[in-house]
Design a protein around this motif. Structure first.
Motif, mmCIF file in Angstrom:
data_model
loop_
_atom_site.group_PDB
_atom_site.id
_atom_site.type_symbol
_atom_site.label_atom_id
_atom_site.label_comp_id
_atom_site.label_asym_id
_atom_site.label_seq_id
_atom_site.Cartn_x
_atom_site.Cartn_y
_atom_site.Cartn_z
ATOM 1 N N THR A 111 0.827 -1.211 0.000
ATOM 2 C CA THR A 111 0.000 0.000 0.000
ATOM 3 C C THR A 111 0.860 1.260 0.000
ATOM 4 O OG1 THR A 111 -0.205 -0.191 2.413
ATOM 5 C CG2 THR A 111 -1.977 -1.102 1.093
ATOM 6 N N ARG A 131 -9.038 -4.260 -4.110
ATOM 7 C CA ARG A 131 -9.578 -2.903 -4.170
ATOM 8 C C ARG A 131 -10.937 -2.881 -4.867
ATOM 9 N NH1 ARG A 131 -3.668 -0.104 -5.431
ATOM 10 N NH2 ARG A 131 -2.857 -0.568 -3.347
ATOM 11 N N GLY A 190 -5.213 1.495 3.851
ATOM 12 C CA GLY A 190 -5.060 1.059 2.467
ATOM 13 C C GLY A 190 -5.504 -0.365 2.246
#
Length: 308
Positions: A183, A250, A244
């Motif tokens: 991240t 994601r 993150g």
């Protein structure tokens, strides 16, 4: 009375308390303690050539600087100096002396480009420009009233997803290192970062005296840490640093899940205000912080200067 600039003495209580006091006054939205001041001096990697400087006037610490090379960047020759002076002790020349001492140190160790964060105010920006620095990216400091604000309700994790804390990895932090390294490499910044040295990360990050493992929330997907929100506390205040998600996970709302969980944990632990930072170009994280109820309380601007 003459201002002198020298290295902070980590074994002298008056030095570390003076350093922490100036930082708290200049940056009230950043957590700092005498223990964290000593940590940076004693635990930084040798390749960073890190120094903490103090400006002293008539026996009082009135200014500070943290200086070092970005040794974890793939691009060599990048240095940083972050200078802060007691708000009621300006105009004694402390800032300029700190800048000059820091620049000489960095140049001696091969720095070709210098970066410095500057609070977004006319006097601060003018000071940076007088010393040859030019503005680049900016970032916000944000504050959330945990005592009187309303957090979004806790979310139920999706199937295959569970919430843990960093304390669950106390015996083997390597999964946390891998997540932090991935991240951090994607975080918006003027200086690219690559975490490759696990032992150095343990010393500098995992053993940081303000890191709160029990409030650092970790989202685990199919047994793998996929997202996290790193919490720091100083006994009275709470702050999140990196939040993150690993690239493969994601777009699933996992960073939001982690940060909301950490904030709920912090409020249950008795913390009444929360701080965080946000690059102004990081739209997804700005949206999460807005959803959580954070308000911008200050802005800083990265300034850069070529040397040599």
């Amino acid at each position: 009375m003459t201002v002198i600039v020298r290295d902070l003495r980590p074994d002298v209580r008056a030095d570390i308390e003076g350093f922490a006091r100036v930082r708290r006054l200049a940056l009230p939205f950043i957590l700092v303690s005498p223990e964290s001041v000593v940590h940076h001096v004693t635990r930084s990697h040798p390749d960073a050539h890190f120094r903490s400087l103090v400006a002293e006037l008539d026996g009082e610490v009135i200014g500070t600087a943290q200086v070092g090379l970005a040794h974890q960047s793939p691009e060599p020759g990048q240095g940083s100096l972050n200078v802060y002076v007691h708000p009621e002790r300006t105009r004694h020349g402390a800032g300029s002396l700190l800048v000059r001492t820091a620049e000489e140190h960095l140049a001696a160790h091969g720095a070709a480009k210098l970066f410095s964060w500057v609070l977004d105010g006319p006097a601060n920006r003018a000071f940076a420009e007088r010393h040859g620095y030019r503005a680049s990216r900016s970032a916000h400091f944000l504050r959330l009233d945990l005592a009187h604000g309303t957090l979004p309700p806790l979310q139920d994790p999706q199937p295959g997803v569970e919430l843990r804390t960093a304390a669950d990895y106390a015996d083997d932090p390597r999964p946390m290192f891998a997540l932090d390294a991935e991240t951090a490499s994607d975080e918006p910044s003027d200086v690219a970062t690559e975490f490759t040295d696990y032992e150095a990360w343990i010393e500098e990050t995992w053993k940081h005296p303000l890191l709160d493992l029990s409030l650092t929330s970790v989202v685990v997907v199919d047994g793998r840490p996929a997202a996290f929100s790193v919490a720091y506390t100083d006994g009275t205040r709470y702050s999140t640093a990196m939040t993150g998600t690993a690239r493969a996970f994601r777009g699933r709302g996992l960073a939001k899940l982690a940060k909301n969980d950490s904030l709920h944990r912090a409020r249950a632990a008795g913390y009444t205000e929360a701080f965080t930072g946000n690059d102004t170009g990081n739209g997804p994280m700005l949206a999460i912080n807005k959803w959580l109820g954070y308000d911008i309380c200050a802005t800083e601007v990265r300034h850069a200067r070529q040397v040599g």
